[in-house]
Design a protein around this motif. Structure first.
Motif, PDB file in Angstrom:
ATOM      1  N   LEU A 196      -7.262 -10.546  -3.952  1.00  0.00           N
ATOM      2  CA  LEU A 196      -7.136  -9.516  -4.987  1.00  0.00           C
ATOM      3  C   LEU A 196      -7.767  -9.988  -6.303  1.00  0.00           C
ATOM      4  O   LEU A 196      -8.468  -9.217  -6.978  1.00  0.00           O
ATOM      5  CB  LEU A 196      -5.662  -9.167  -5.200  1.00  0.00           C
ATOM      6  N   VAL A 197      -7.511 -11.236  -6.669  1.00  0.00           N
ATOM      7  CA  VAL A 197      -8.116 -11.779  -7.896  1.00  0.00           C
ATOM      8  C   VAL A 197      -9.633 -11.800  -7.770  1.00  0.00           C
ATOM      9  O   VAL A 197     -10.356 -11.419  -8.706  1.00  0.00           O
ATOM     10  CB  VAL A 197      -7.573 -13.190  -8.193  1.00  0.00           C
ATOM     11  N   LEU A 198     -10.132 -12.240  -6.611  1.00  0.00           N
ATOM     12  CA  LEU A 198     -11.580 -12.266  -6.399  1.00  0.00           C
ATOM     13  C   LEU A 198     -12.178 -10.862  -6.446  1.00  0.00           C
ATOM     14  O   LEU A 198     -13.275 -10.660  -6.971  1.00  0.00           O
ATOM     15  CB  LEU A 198     -11.899 -12.916  -5.045  1.00  0.00           C
TER      16      LEU A 198
ATOM     17  N   VAL B 289     -14.596  -6.697  -1.038  1.00  0.00           N
ATOM     18  CA  VAL B 289     -13.941  -7.997  -1.174  1.00  0.00           C
ATOM     19  C   VAL B 289     -12.580  -8.000  -0.487  1.00  0.00           C
ATOM     20  O   VAL B 289     -12.239  -8.935   0.250  1.00  0.00           O
ATOM     21  CB  VAL B 289     -13.800  -8.385  -2.662  1.00  0.00           C
ATOM     22  N   VAL B 290     -11.782  -6.955  -0.719  1.00  0.00           N
ATOM     23  CA  VAL B 290     -10.459  -6.876  -0.105  1.00  0.00           C
ATOM     24  C   VAL B 290     -10.572  -6.836   1.416  1.00  0.00           C
ATOM     25  O   VAL B 290      -9.700  -7.361   2.128  1.00  0.00           O
ATOM     26  CB  VAL B 290      -9.698  -5.645  -0.635  1.00  0.00           C
TER      27      VAL B 290
ATOM     28  N   ALA C 215     -17.277 -18.432 -12.749  1.00  0.00           N
ATOM     29  CA  ALA C 215     -16.686 -19.770 -12.668  1.00  0.00           C
ATOM     30  C   ALA C 215     -15.236 -19.696 -12.195  1.00  0.00           C
ATOM     31  O   ALA C 215     -14.794 -20.491 -11.355  1.00  0.00           O
ATOM     32  CB  ALA C 215     -16.769 -20.464 -14.023  1.00  0.00           C
ATOM     33  N   LEU C 216     -14.492 -18.718 -12.737  1.00  0.00           N
ATOM     34  CA  LEU C 216     -13.101 -18.543 -12.323  1.00  0.00           C
ATOM     35  C   LEU C 216     -13.024 -18.144 -10.851  1.00  0.00           C
ATOM     36  O   LEU C 216     -12.151 -18.617 -10.109  1.00  0.00           O
ATOM     37  CB  LEU C 216     -12.433 -17.493 -13.200  1.00  0.00           C
TER      38      LEU C 216
ATOM     39  N   LEU D 229     -11.692 -19.512  -5.253  1.00  0.00           N
ATOM     40  CA  LEU D 229     -12.146 -19.690  -3.877  1.00  0.00           C
ATOM     41  C   LEU D 229     -11.896 -21.119  -3.396  1.00  0.00           C
ATOM     42  O   LEU D 229     -11.482 -21.334  -2.248  1.00  0.00           O
ATOM     43  CB  LEU D 229     -13.633 -19.345  -3.780  1.00  0.00           C
ATOM     44  N   LEU D 230     -12.131 -22.095  -4.257  1.00  0.00           N
ATOM     45  CA  LEU D 230     -11.858 -23.492  -3.906  1.00  0.00           C
ATOM     46  C   LEU D 230     -10.371 -23.704  -3.621  1.00  0.00           C
ATOM     47  O   LEU D 230     -10.002 -24.355  -2.632  1.00  0.00           O
ATOM     48  CB  LEU D 230     -12.311 -24.413  -5.035  1.00  0.00           C
ATOM     49  N   VAL D 231      -9.527 -23.168  -4.491  1.00  0.00           N
ATOM     50  CA  VAL D 231      -8.083 -23.305  -4.296  1.00  0.00           C
ATOM     51  C   VAL D 231      -7.654 -22.624  -3.003  1.00  0.00           C
ATOM     52  O   VAL D 231      -6.820 -23.154  -2.244  1.00  0.00           O
ATOM     53  CB  VAL D 231      -7.311 -22.715  -5.498  1.00  0.00           C
ATOM     54  N   LEU D 232      -8.231 -21.456  -2.714  1.00  0.00           N
ATOM     55  CA  LEU D 232      -7.887 -20.729  -1.490  1.00  0.00           C
ATOM     56  C   LEU D 232      -8.243 -21.537  -0.247  1.00  0.00           C
ATOM     57  O   LEU D 232      -7.418 -21.681   0.665  1.00  0.00           O
ATOM     58  CB  LEU D 232      -8.612 -19.382  -1.469  1.00  0.00           C
TER      59      LEU D 232
END
Length: 233
Positions: free
Chosen positions: A105-107, A53-54, A131-132, A137-140
């Motif tokens: 990082l959160v993802l 992911v990173v 869901a979070l 991802l949407l906010v990003l």
């Protein structure tokens, strides 16, 4: 003669679109090459999920540069996609990483929690983690749209991202649809498809985000202010 002229105009327009799409796609692949290399070398094991992911972080400024290039094309359709992309990359690099690093990082942490849920005893929260992750991802993606068009403070970018997700539901739904389309391409065809469809996905993203950019320009940018991102600092 009019018919010949019209046919030539259509052919020219199609050719220019293909040139833009191919050029932006090649530049996206080059800009994302660290991610491609990392995903090639790392094995798809649970222990590598955080690194996988990173490793997607280089995709963030690449997408921002593509969005900048497509916006500039809508204003001036000159055949200079490479210079537009490179300028967007240079202008948006720091701002896109400011929003991209914490989000990635959160993802990564959420992905690791979902992957190791059974061992950690948090498997019952997997739906909430997913869901979070979708929300982050949407906010990003919305934040990338904003930094590709405007030069706002980081805190304002995040606030406006959440604000427009709520106040522009059709654009938010378009984001979700593009996300489902991207996931479908990866799931049913293969991740290599993203290398071929990157320019198409980013131009579709730009067109779906136009109402958001218009709203922000009308409500949060003064008439005498140039809504073009400036280098951070």
């Amino acid at each position: 003669m009019t018919s010949v002229r019209q046919n030539r105009s259509v052919l020219t327009g199609v050719t220019e679109w293909v040139y833009w799409l191919v050029t932006i796609d090649v530049l996206l692949v080059v800009a994302c090459s660290p991610t491609i290399l990392a995903w090639t070398l790392l094995t798809a094991e649970p222990s590598s999920v955080l690194l996988l992911v990173v490793a997607t972080l280089p995709v963030v400024p690449a997408v921002s540069a593509a969005l900048y290039a497509w916006r500039r094309r809508s204003e001036d359709p000159d055949l200079v996609p490479a210079s537009r992309f490179l300028r967007g990359y240079r202008l948006n690099l720091l701002d896109s990483l400011k929003v991209g690093v914490p989000a990635v990082l959160v993802l990564g942490i959420l992905s690791a929690n979902v992957t190791f849920g059974a061992q950690l005893g948090t498997a019952s929260f997997n739906a909430a983690f997913l869901a979070l992750g979708a929300l982050v991802l949407l906010v990003l993606v919305r934040a990338l749209t904003i930094v590709s068009n405007f030069s706002f403070r980081l805190v304002d970018v995040l606030r406006l991202s959440v604000f427009t997700l709520l106040t522009k539901p059709l654009s938010t739904l378009a984001l979700l649809s593009l996300g489902v389309l991207t996931l479908g391409l990866v799931q049913f065809i293969g991740s290599f498809m993203l290398l071929l469809a990157g320019s198409l996905l980013t131009v579709a993203l730009w067109h779906s985000e136009k109402p958001v950019a218009r709203l922000l320009r009308e409500r949060f940018v003064s008439p005498d202010e140039e809504p073009v991102p400036a280098p951070a600092g």
